[in-house]
Design an enzyme around this catalytic site. Sequence first.
Site, short mmCIF file in Angstrom:
data_model
loop_
_atom_site.label_atom_id
_atom_site.label_comp_id
_atom_site.label_asym_id
_atom_site.label_seq_id
_atom_site.Cartn_x
_atom_site.Cartn_y
_atom_site.Cartn_z
N ASP A 67 -2.39 6.12 18.55
CA ASP A 67 -3.17 6.41 19.76
C ASP A 67 -2.25 6.89 20.88
O ASP A 67 -2.58 7.81 21.63
CB ASP A 67 -3.94 5.16 20.20
CG ASP A 67 -4.90 4.69 19.13
OD1 ASP A 67 -5.57 5.54 18.52
OD2 ASP A 67 -4.97 3.47 18.89
N HIS A 70 -8.33 -0.29 18.65
CA HIS A 70 -8.11 0.93 17.87
C HIS A 70 -9.41 1.40 17.19
O HIS A 70 -9.53 1.40 15.98
CB HIS A 70 -7.00 0.71 16.82
CG HIS A 70 -6.77 1.93 15.99
ND1 HIS A 70 -6.23 3.10 16.49
CD2 HIS A 70 -7.05 2.19 14.69
CE1 HIS A 70 -6.17 4.00 15.54
NE2 HIS A 70 -6.67 3.48 14.43
N SER A 98 -4.02 -1.37 8.37
CA SER A 98 -5.32 -1.25 7.69
C SER A 98 -6.48 -1.43 8.68
O SER A 98 -6.50 -2.37 9.47
CB SER A 98 -5.44 -2.32 6.60
OG SER A 98 -4.25 -2.42 5.87
N ARG A 108 -11.40 6.21 5.97
CA ARG A 108 -12.75 6.70 6.29
C ARG A 108 -13.03 8.06 5.65
O ARG A 108 -12.12 8.82 5.39
CB ARG A 108 -12.87 6.92 7.81
CG ARG A 108 -13.09 5.70 8.60
CD ARG A 108 -13.70 6.05 9.94
NE ARG A 108 -12.74 6.65 10.88
CZ ARG A 108 -13.11 7.28 11.99
NH1 ARG A 108 -14.41 7.45 12.27
NH2 ARG A 108 -12.21 7.76 12.83
N GLY A 112 -1.81 7.39 0.90
CA GLY A 112 -1.63 8.56 1.76
C GLY A 112 -0.67 8.28 2.91
O GLY A 112 0.16 9.14 3.26
N GLY A 135 0.86 -1.20 0.00
CA GLY A 135 0.00 0.00 0.00
C GLY A 135 0.89 1.23 0.00
O GLY A 135 0.53 2.29 0.51
N ALA A 136 2.08 1.07 -0.62
CA ALA A 136 3.14 2.08 -0.51
C ALA A 136 2.84 3.37 -1.27
O ALA A 136 3.49 4.39 -1.03
CB ALA A 136 4.46 1.48 -1.02
#
Length: 357
Positions: free
Chosen positions: A194, A221, A162, A125, A56, A52-53
């Site tokens: 977090d 999370h 993810s 999201r 964002g 997923g490099a």
Amino acid sequence: MMNPQNEALKRIERIASHLHPLPPQMEENLGLRRSDCRAKGGAPGFKVAILGAAGGIGQPLSLLMKMNPLVSVLHLYDVVNTPGVTADVSHMDTGAVVRGFLGQKQLEDALTGMDLVIIPAGVPRKPGMTRDDLFKINAGIVRTLCEGIAKCCPSAIVNLISNPVNSTVAIAAEVFKKAGTYDPKKLLGVTTLDVARANTFVAEVLGVDPRTVNVPVVGGHAGVTILPLLSQVTPPCSFTPEEIAYLTDRIQNGGTEVVEAKAGAGSATLSMAYAAAKFADACLRGLRGDAGIIECSFVASQVTELPYFACKVRLGRAGAEEIFPLGPVNEFERAGLEKAKKELVESIQKGASFIKG
Ligand SMILES: NC(=O)c1ccc[n+]([C@@H]2O[C@H](COP(=O)([O-])OP(=O)(O)OC[C@H]3O[C@@H](n4cnc5c(N)ncnc54)[C@H](O)[C@@H]3O)[C@@H](O)[C@H]2O)c1
Ligand SMILES: O=C(O)C[C@H](O)C(=O)O
């Protein structure tokens, strides 16, 4: 003038060269092909893949991992845009050799031989969504990537970013169990953001430097499952009931704060890349054999009756080698813990059922 066919071929060659497993530093039009370069490999260090490099989180995380002196080889995998990201990051004059991999067909090459795999692949999201709303799309993505890990680098440490992390860790665990490669010490859900948020917000309230503060954040999370243990902040300090209410709410909803501020353009990427790079560095120092590396992470645990729970862990050569108990919690935290467990049990179950049926 170059004919269009040759030009197209040249363009394909140029793209392919960014996916080539050799240090991409030389332009062919200088008369020297990259394969003729004297450098054939990286300095001693660890091999890290980011899946997923091009996203964002993935892009700034790629940059930060390229800057990490413990990384000798950095594999950048995505289903889009890896040639550009790889070419860009590979020009940084740091030690790691960067290689790009594009699309499912190159997943196995991306993963073979890796010591650490970091996964920020998947959709983020938008305002009004919960992390669980991402399950439909991200569950399948995580399953496919973890099947690749089980096949090509079953001993690698996995840092899973993810969302929904409370479910995707269970998905990954079930994929690995099915493949017979599951090692609970090596599967780590990333909850470092977090802790970073908790340190920042607590430091703001106390009027101190956030680098001097350490807040354990346990549970999971997502929303109420994110449980800051404000009674265990180091250095020891006390808060008024109003401060506790404010801090707990802000830490639990830090992700939503960013999602709303970005107004449809995604969720936390820069602070997350920072947090992921910090956690990955801790894992690599653990792999190197450094002593006393303690971080919070969502892992398989017996700290509660739940199969997975975020808590403090000691990182070492084998991954999460020691899992620390929660320690003394006050009444407010105990009530929060009950709420967190109620939600967590369902999210974990949902993730496990996705694979087990
Ligand atoms: N754990 C945490 O604390 C935390 C913090 C922030 C974001 N996240 C989560 O991280 C994920 C990524 O966020 P983002 O902002 O980078 O999203 P993004 O959409 O910007 O990037 C995601 C990347 O994943 C890639 N991708 C999609 N399917 C893939 C596949 N099958 N294989 C490989 N790559 C694939 C996309 O092409 C894209 O480049 C989201 O699920 C988000 O909710 C987690
Ligand atoms: O909030 C999100 O959706 C992304 C991430 O989990 C975060 O905490 O920032």
